[in-house]
Write a protein that holds these residues in place. Structure first.
Motif, PDB file in Angstrom:
ATOM      1  N   GLY A 140      52.139  17.044 -69.008  1.00 13.49           N
ATOM      2  CA  GLY A 140      50.840  17.221 -69.652  1.00 13.49           C
ATOM      3  C   GLY A 140      50.782  18.429 -70.562  1.00 13.49           C
ATOM      4  N   ASP A 141      51.955  19.061 -70.751  1.00 17.55           N
ATOM      5  CA  ASP A 141      52.037  20.226 -71.624  1.00 17.55           C
ATOM      6  C   ASP A 141      52.177  19.767 -73.076  1.00 17.55           C
ATOM      7  OD1 ASP A 141      51.924  22.952 -71.626  1.00 17.55           O
ATOM      8  OD2 ASP A 141      54.076  23.257 -71.300  1.00 17.55           O
ATOM      9  N   ILE A 142      51.542  20.481 -73.990  1.00 22.96           N
ATOM     10  CA  ILE A 142      51.626  20.118 -75.407  1.00 22.96           C
ATOM     11  C   ILE A 142      52.754  20.900 -76.058  1.00 22.96           C
ATOM     12  CG2 ILE A 142      50.362  20.074 -77.588  1.00 22.96           C
ATOM     13  CD1 ILE A 142      47.822  20.133 -75.845  1.00 22.96           C
ATOM     14  N   PRO A 143      53.617  20.238 -76.838  1.00 22.90           N
ATOM     15  CA  PRO A 143      54.709  20.963 -77.496  1.00 22.90           C
ATOM     16  C   PRO A 143      54.176  22.185 -78.252  1.00 22.90           C
ATOM     17  CG  PRO A 143      54.964  18.603 -77.837  1.00 22.90           C
ATOM     18  CD  PRO A 143      53.652  18.797 -77.136  1.00 22.90           C
ATOM     19  N   ARG A 144      54.873  23.309 -78.056  1.00 21.53           N
ATOM     20  CA  ARG A 144      54.467  24.573 -78.680  1.00 21.53           C
ATOM     21  C   ARG A 144      54.331  24.434 -80.203  1.00 21.53           C
ATOM     22  NH1 ARG A 144      57.751  27.724 -81.071  1.00 21.53           N
ATOM     23  NH2 ARG A 144      59.551  26.659 -80.153  1.00 21.53           N
ATOM     24  N   GLN A 145      55.269  23.681 -80.812  1.00 22.27           N
ATOM     25  CA  GLN A 145      55.233  23.536 -82.274  1.00 22.27           C
ATOM     26  C   GLN A 145      53.957  22.835 -82.739  1.00 22.27           C
ATOM     27  OE1 GLN A 145      57.715  22.706 -80.253  1.00 22.27           O
ATOM     28  NE2 GLN A 145      59.724  23.187 -81.130  1.00 22.27           N
ATOM     29  N   SER A 146      53.505  21.836 -81.955  1.00 24.92           N
ATOM     30  CA  SER A 146      52.261  21.144 -82.327  1.00 24.92           C
ATOM     31  C   SER A 146      51.103  22.121 -82.340  1.00 24.92           C
ATOM     32  CB  SER A 146      51.929  20.032 -81.327  1.00 24.92           C
ATOM     33  OG  SER A 146      52.952  19.083 -81.275  1.00 24.92           O
ATOM     34  N   ILE A 147      51.057  22.950 -81.302  1.00 27.69           N
ATOM     35  CA  ILE A 147      49.952  23.908 -81.200  1.00 27.69           C
ATOM     36  C   ILE A 147      49.984  24.887 -82.368  1.00 27.69           C
ATOM     37  CG2 ILE A 147      48.987  25.783 -79.800  1.00 27.69           C
ATOM     38  CD1 ILE A 147      49.735  24.233 -77.334  1.00 27.69           C
ATOM     39  N   GLU A 148      51.194  25.349 -82.710  1.00 29.45           N
ATOM     40  CA  GLU A 148      51.301  26.315 -83.816  1.00 29.45           C
ATOM     41  C   GLU A 148      50.854  25.704 -85.140  1.00 29.45           C
ATOM     42  OE1 GLU A 148      55.324  27.781 -83.563  1.00 29.45           O
ATOM     43  OE2 GLU A 148      54.851  28.926 -81.737  1.00 29.45           O
ATOM     44  N   ILE A 149      51.294  24.480 -85.402  1.00 33.11           N
ATOM     45  CA  ILE A 149      50.901  23.829 -86.661  1.00 33.11           C
ATOM     46  C   ILE A 149      49.384  23.649 -86.698  1.00 33.11           C
ATOM     47  CG2 ILE A 149      51.052  21.722 -88.053  1.00 33.11           C
ATOM     48  CD1 ILE A 149      53.856  21.261 -86.695  1.00 33.11           C
ATOM     49  N   LEU A 150      48.824  23.137 -85.606  1.00 31.05           N
ATOM     50  CA  LEU A 150      47.382  22.853 -85.595  1.00 31.05           C
ATOM     51  C   LEU A 150      46.561  24.140 -85.642  1.00 31.05           C
ATOM     52  CD1 LEU A 150      47.353  19.853 -83.115  1.00 31.05           C
ATOM     53  CD2 LEU A 150      47.105  19.785 -85.598  1.00 31.05           C
ATOM     54  N   ASN A 151      47.073  25.213 -85.041  1.00 29.00           N
ATOM     55  CA  ASN A 151      46.380  26.505 -85.140  1.00 29.00           C
ATOM     56  C   ASN A 151      46.323  26.983 -86.593  1.00 29.00           C
ATOM     57  OD1 ASN A 151      45.911  26.710 -82.401  1.00 29.00           O
ATOM     58  ND2 ASN A 151      47.565  28.164 -82.000  1.00 29.00           N
ATOM     59  N   THR A 152      47.448  26.863 -87.292  1.00 27.57           N
ATOM     60  CA  THR A 152      47.507  27.323 -88.684  1.00 27.57           C
ATOM     61  C   THR A 152      46.565  26.512 -89.574  1.00 27.57           C
ATOM     62  OG1 THR A 152      49.816  27.937 -88.344  1.00 27.57           O
ATOM     63  CG2 THR A 152      49.076  27.748 -90.630  1.00 27.57           C
ATOM     64  N   VAL A 153      46.646  25.195 -89.456  1.00 22.72           N
ATOM     65  CA  VAL A 153      45.763  24.340 -90.257  1.00 22.72           C
ATOM     66  C   VAL A 153      44.310  24.586 -89.849  1.00 22.72           C
ATOM     67  CG1 VAL A 153      45.182  21.953 -90.862  1.00 22.72           C
ATOM     68  CG2 VAL A 153      47.575  22.604 -90.518  1.00 22.72           C
ATOM     69  N   GLY A 154      44.096  24.740 -88.551  1.00 16.26           N
ATOM     70  CA  GLY A 154      42.735  24.917 -88.032  1.00 16.26           C
ATOM     71  C   GLY A 154      42.073  26.185 -88.540  1.00 16.26           C
TER      72      GLY A 154
END
Ligand code: JFZ
Length: 415
Positions: A288-302
């Motif tokens: 249930g963990d989200i890949p770190r890279q996904s979080i980083e990309i979405l944080n930047t775009v967000g």
């Protein structure tokens, strides 16, 4: 189309797709063999027998799963407005406490909790619209579902509809509060009558719920484009692009082909400018963990989306600007033309914009910028905005140009 029912969707622009199921446990690999296809299709591509695949449920412990944190990030960090979760993907496993199939997350796993309920609670807490993905035709666990054992024929499809698909749909539409989207997928060759039957159930039980284009037979409430395919121009109907951050929907530990956040931002702006919605996917892993890279990309775009929300949300499609800009994307709303500057430039120059400009400012903090409209020596109109030294080194900021006229006036190229 009933406009009031579609309004929230038109305004939403940006949503989170979540592909999570038993496939996530395999992470793209089974018995030492890797799949080179989208990872949620692993059962099909690597020919995993139903009885073997079913055993995965016993190792679904989801220690890292936290619906509240995922939904909080989607809303507060990523700037998204809705969420679509795979309640039952093609594998046939229900991610809620289904009364008509024990092959579900509550009854068949050590985790034992209703994942969908957890998403519902979190969506209500943070104010995110909840959409449900449901694979209505393909079911690789039901002998009468499409593609069971690779068999693409209809077999006794009626039995599957009556005993699994329809009862499950009714559970989803009556047990989990307000459902904003029923995201059907891969209709195969279901008949128009069958698609219509499913649509009627949705429209009867939740009249406000909208239906994705992939219910089939052209009866959805909006168009779903091909995955990761972006229309080149505005369309007549409402539309949405489902898209990945790497090359898979379900988690694959070997897929590291992550897109650049700047590419994602440019795609978002292109989609918004053309009147569509961007439904961006994360694939949590087996825990249930989200890949770190996904979080980083979405944080930047967000960060960009939140700081420049006025230039994204509430914007409308307008006439097309006649030039292709490699340094910018344009959006507009009443009396405002937004220039999203995506590469360092020394001055904003928009040739063939024939508006009278009132003022310009940096969207993220309101800083006034000097601007003018004039005709260049060749006689063509131009709008220019001067940039202070510190902005000339930067990229990824939005400039608002306030217009005397309601909408941008783009002149054709006459030269
Ligand atoms: C489907 C699923 O098979 C896939 O696993 C994933 O859930 C994705 C979001 O949807 O795949 C499709 C469906 C339609 C198209 C492409 C992939 N299409 O119309 O181009």
């Amino acid at each position: 189309m009933n406009n009031t029912k579609m309004q929230w969707f038109k305004d939403a622009k940006y949503g989170l797709f979540i592909h999570w199921g038993l496939f996530s446990l395999l992470a793209g690999e089974y018995n030492g063999k890797r799949t080179d296809h989208i990872a949620e299709w692993i059962m099909n591509y690597l020919d995993i027998p139903v009885e073997e695949y079913r055993k995965l449920a016993a190792s679904f412990t989801a220690e890292k799963f936290n619906a509240d944190e995922i939904v909080r990030m989607a809303k507060e960090e990523w700037g998204m407005k809705y969420l679509v979760f795979t309640t039952k993907h093609h594998e046939g496993f229900a991610m809620w406490n289904s009364g008509c199939s024990d092959y579900n997350v509550v009854k068949a796993t050590p985790y034992g909790k209703d994942v969908l309920k957890e998403f519902q609670t979190a969506c209500e807490k943070y104010g995110l619209a909840l959409g449900l993905y449901y694979s209505q035709a393909q079911d690789w666990d039901d002998p009468d579902g499409y593609m069971y054992g690779h068999d693409n024929s209809r077999k006794n499809f009626r039995r599957y509809l009556d005993e699994k698909c329809i009862p499950q749909l009714k559970e989803l539409l009556t047990g989990y509060g307000k459902i904003s989207i029923l995201w059907f997928d891969t209709p195969m060759d279901m008949t128009e009558a069958e698609s219509g039957e499913l649509a009627d159930i949705v429209r009867t039980l939740q009249p406000e719920c909208i239906i994705s284009g992939r219910i089939g037979n052209g009866i959805g409430d909006y168009l779903t484009t091909g995955d990761n395919f972006i229309p080149a121009m505005p369309l007549e109907r409402d539309w949405e692009v489902p898209a990945t951050l790497n090359d898979t929907w379900g988690y694959n530990k070997y897929d590291n082909n992550w897109k650049d956040p700047e590419e994602i931002l440019r795609l978002l702006l292109k989609i918004v400018r053309r009147g569509g919605n961007y439904l961006l996917n994360i694939g949590p892993d087996g825990q249930g963990d989200i890949p770190r890279q996904s979080i980083e990309i979405l944080n930047t775009v967000g960060k960009y989306v939140r700081e420049n929300a006025d230039a994204v949300f509430g914007t409308k499609t307008t006439d097309l600007y006649p030039y292709d800009l490699n340094w910018a994307e344009l959006t507009a709303k009443e009396h405002k033309l937004f220039v999203h500057v995506l590469k360092p430039i020394t001055r904003v120059e928009l040739l063939n914009v024939a508006n009278t400009v009132r003022r310009a400012y940096l969207v993220r903090n309101g800083m006034e910028l000097e601007c003018r409209s004039r005709n260049i020596c060749e006689g063509d109109p131009i709008v220019e905005v001067e940039l202070p030294e510190e902005l000339r080194q930067q990229k990824n900021y939005a400039v608002c140009i306030e217009l005397e006229e309601e909408w941008p006036v783009f002149e054709p190229i006459r030269g």
